[in-house]
Design a protein around this motif. Structure first.
Motif, PDB file in Angstrom:
ATOM      1  N   LEU A  69       0.825  -1.275   0.064  1.00 24.23           N
ATOM      2  CA  LEU A  69       0.051  -0.026  -0.165  1.00 24.23           C
ATOM      3  C   LEU A  69       0.804   1.191  -0.173  1.00 24.23           C
ATOM      4  O   LEU A  69       0.633   2.166  -0.733  1.00 24.23           O
ATOM      5  CB  LEU A  69      -0.715  -0.167   1.094  1.00 24.23           C
ATOM      6  N   ARG A  70       1.872   1.246   0.557  1.00 20.35           N
ATOM      7  CA  ARG A  70       3.111   2.123   1.083  1.00 20.35           C
ATOM      8  C   ARG A  70       3.342   2.680  -0.395  1.00 20.35           C
ATOM      9  O   ARG A  70       3.575   3.817  -0.985  1.00 20.35           O
ATOM     10  CB  ARG A  70       4.128   2.161   1.571  1.00 20.35           C
ATOM     11  N   GLU A  71       4.020   1.607  -1.328  1.00 17.38           N
ATOM     12  CA  GLU A  71       4.166   1.863  -2.587  1.00 17.38           C
ATOM     13  C   GLU A  71       3.317   2.513  -3.540  1.00 17.38           C
ATOM     14  O   GLU A  71       3.903   3.689  -4.385  1.00 17.38           O
ATOM     15  CB  GLU A  71       4.544   0.360  -3.355  1.00 17.38           C
ATOM     16  N   ILE A  72       1.978   2.221  -3.438  1.00 11.96           N
ATOM     17  CA  ILE A  72       0.762   2.947  -4.324  1.00 11.96           C
ATOM     18  C   ILE A  72       0.806   4.394  -4.003  1.00 11.96           C
ATOM     19  O   ILE A  72       0.891   5.240  -4.596  1.00 11.96           O
ATOM     20  CB  ILE A  72      -0.273   2.181  -4.059  1.00 11.96           C
ATOM     21  N   LEU A  73       0.837   4.438  -2.427  1.00 13.09           N
ATOM     22  CA  LEU A  73       0.445   5.757  -1.933  1.00 13.09           C
ATOM     23  C   LEU A  73       1.776   6.863  -2.079  1.00 13.09           C
ATOM     24  O   LEU A  73       1.513   7.960  -2.559  1.00 13.09           O
ATOM     25  CB  LEU A  73       0.365   5.645  -0.369  1.00 13.09           C
ATOM     26  N   LEU A  74       2.918   6.378  -2.298  1.00 14.39           N
ATOM     27  CA  LEU A  74       3.947   7.381  -2.424  1.00 14.39           C
ATOM     28  C   LEU A  74       4.550   7.460  -3.696  1.00 14.39           C
ATOM     29  O   LEU A  74       5.108   8.505  -4.203  1.00 14.39           O
ATOM     30  CB  LEU A  74       5.074   6.957  -1.438  1.00 14.39           C
ATOM     31  N   ASN A  75       4.176   6.395  -4.755  1.00 14.23           N
ATOM     32  CA  ASN A  75       4.926   6.163  -6.036  1.00 14.23           C
ATOM     33  C   ASN A  75       3.921   6.132  -7.005  1.00 14.23           C
ATOM     34  O   ASN A  75       4.433   6.578  -8.282  1.00 14.23           O
ATOM     35  CB  ASN A  75       6.062   5.147  -6.004  1.00 14.23           C
ATOM     36  N   TYR A  76       2.857   5.832  -7.019  1.00 17.83           N
ATOM     37  CA  TYR A  76       1.857   5.929  -7.901  1.00 17.83           C
ATOM     38  C   TYR A  76       1.685   7.161  -8.844  1.00 17.83           C
ATOM     39  O   TYR A  76       1.494   8.114  -8.280  1.00 17.83           O
ATOM     40  CB  TYR A  76       0.410   5.277  -7.675  1.00 17.83           C
ATOM     41  N   ASP A  77       2.062   7.121 -10.256  1.00 17.43           N
ATOM     42  CA  ASP A  77       2.030   8.576 -10.936  1.00 17.43           C
ATOM     43  C   ASP A  77       0.772   8.788 -11.693  1.00 17.43           C
ATOM     44  O   ASP A  77       0.747   9.590 -12.403  1.00 17.43           O
ATOM     45  CB  ASP A  77       3.264   8.506 -11.741  1.00 17.43           C
ATOM     46  N   ASP A 120       8.863  12.508  -2.983  1.00 21.44           N
ATOM     47  CA  ASP A 120       7.779  11.616  -3.484  1.00 21.44           C
ATOM     48  C   ASP A 120       6.426  12.256  -3.715  1.00 21.44           C
ATOM     49  O   ASP A 120       6.553  13.732  -3.712  1.00 21.44           O
ATOM     50  CB  ASP A 120       7.606  10.591  -2.293  1.00 21.44           C
ATOM     51  N   ARG A 121       5.559  11.512  -4.163  1.00 22.42           N
ATOM     52  CA  ARG A 121       4.349  11.997  -4.568  1.00 22.42           C
ATOM     53  C   ARG A 121       3.629  12.974  -3.769  1.00 22.42           C
ATOM     54  O   ARG A 121       3.066  14.100  -4.020  1.00 22.42           O
ATOM     55  CB  ARG A 121       3.294  10.762  -5.045  1.00 22.42           C
TER      56      ARG A 121
END
Ligand SMILES: Nc1ncnc2c1ncn2[C@@H]1O[C@H](COP(=O)(O)OP(=O)(O)OP(=O)(O)O)[C@@H](O)[C@H]1O
Ligand SMILES: [Mg+2]
Length: 205
Positions: A50-58, A151-152
């Motif tokens: 979930l962290r990967e999506i929250l911080l890196n999803y573009d 990050d995002r």
């Protein structure tokens, strides 16, 4: 066995949460306390995905979707990691928790605060930190500390971060017993001393 303590570290990006939580963890371990150092989003397992999506999803992420992803991570974190550690009598040191959602998605993105409080309460099953420390800092200083690799969430702009900062200060005014503010423009050592004073007060209470 005594129940543990639940302490959360909050504040805008680059304010020094991780620096201070690690110093406190080291100190507590050195005096023989059992601690659990953890974070949101993404402590471990499913949370890391979930962290990967929250911080890196573009791609596009709607504010509602963003909130629910943070809340999903929080529910998993509270049920599987934080509550068991409290039962074991540990001191839980958590880098970001419910107040981050209120400050970022509520004050920052403009979602309804009461609704976020309600949803936070469901995600945590009503668990509240014994102490929350907000590290308050001006945006220019914090962005200098974060550096160029943002990050995002960190790329959202100055006005957004000013609202987040004000949000944290509002939260501390609403819950002065739980939420303590430290001026984070000070040196790492001086801030650490102030953190230790807050922990001492918590033990004396
Ligand atoms: N009081 C301080 N004075 C000067 N530099 C600091 C201070 N506290 C932390 N730093 C530095 O600022 C940077 C950001 O600190 P840190 O990673 O602890 O912030 P953070 O709040 O955890 O940020 P994020 O929200 O992005 O995780 C680090 O390089 C750290 O060494
Ligand atoms: Mg950090």
């Amino acid at each position: 066995m005594n129940k543990g303590l639940f302490i959360t570290f909050e504040g805008a990006d680059g304010c020094g949460k991780t620096t201070q939580i690690e110093l406190l963890d080291k100190h507590l371990k050195s005096i023989g306390k059992q601690t659990l150092l953890t974070r949101e989003p993404g402590a471990k397992g499913l949370g890391i995905k979930l962290r990967e999506i929250l911080l890196n999803y573009d791609g596009e992420v709607s504010p509602n979707c963003e909130s629910f992803l943070f809340l999903a991570d929080r529910a998993q974190h509270v049920d599987c990691i934080i509550k068991p550690a409290i039962e074991e009598g540990k001191i839980i040191l958590c880098d970001r928790h419910t107040d981050s959602t209120v400050a970022y998605q509520g004050y920052g993105r403009g979602l309804d605060i009461e609704r976020i409080n309600y949803l936070n309460n469901i995600a945590t099953s009503g668990l509240k930190p014994d102490l929350t420390i907000v590290f308050d800092i001006d945006i220019e200083t914090s962005m200098k500390r974060v550096g160029k690799e943002k990050d995002r969430m960190e790329s959202a702009g100055t006005e957004f971060f000013n609202r987040v900062r004000e949000g944290y200060l509002e939260i501390s005014k609403k819950e002065p017993e739980r939420v303590k503010v430290i001026n984070s423009a000070d040196s790492i050592e001086n801030i650490h001393k102030q953190v230790l004073e807050l922990i001492d007060k918590l033990w004396q209470a």
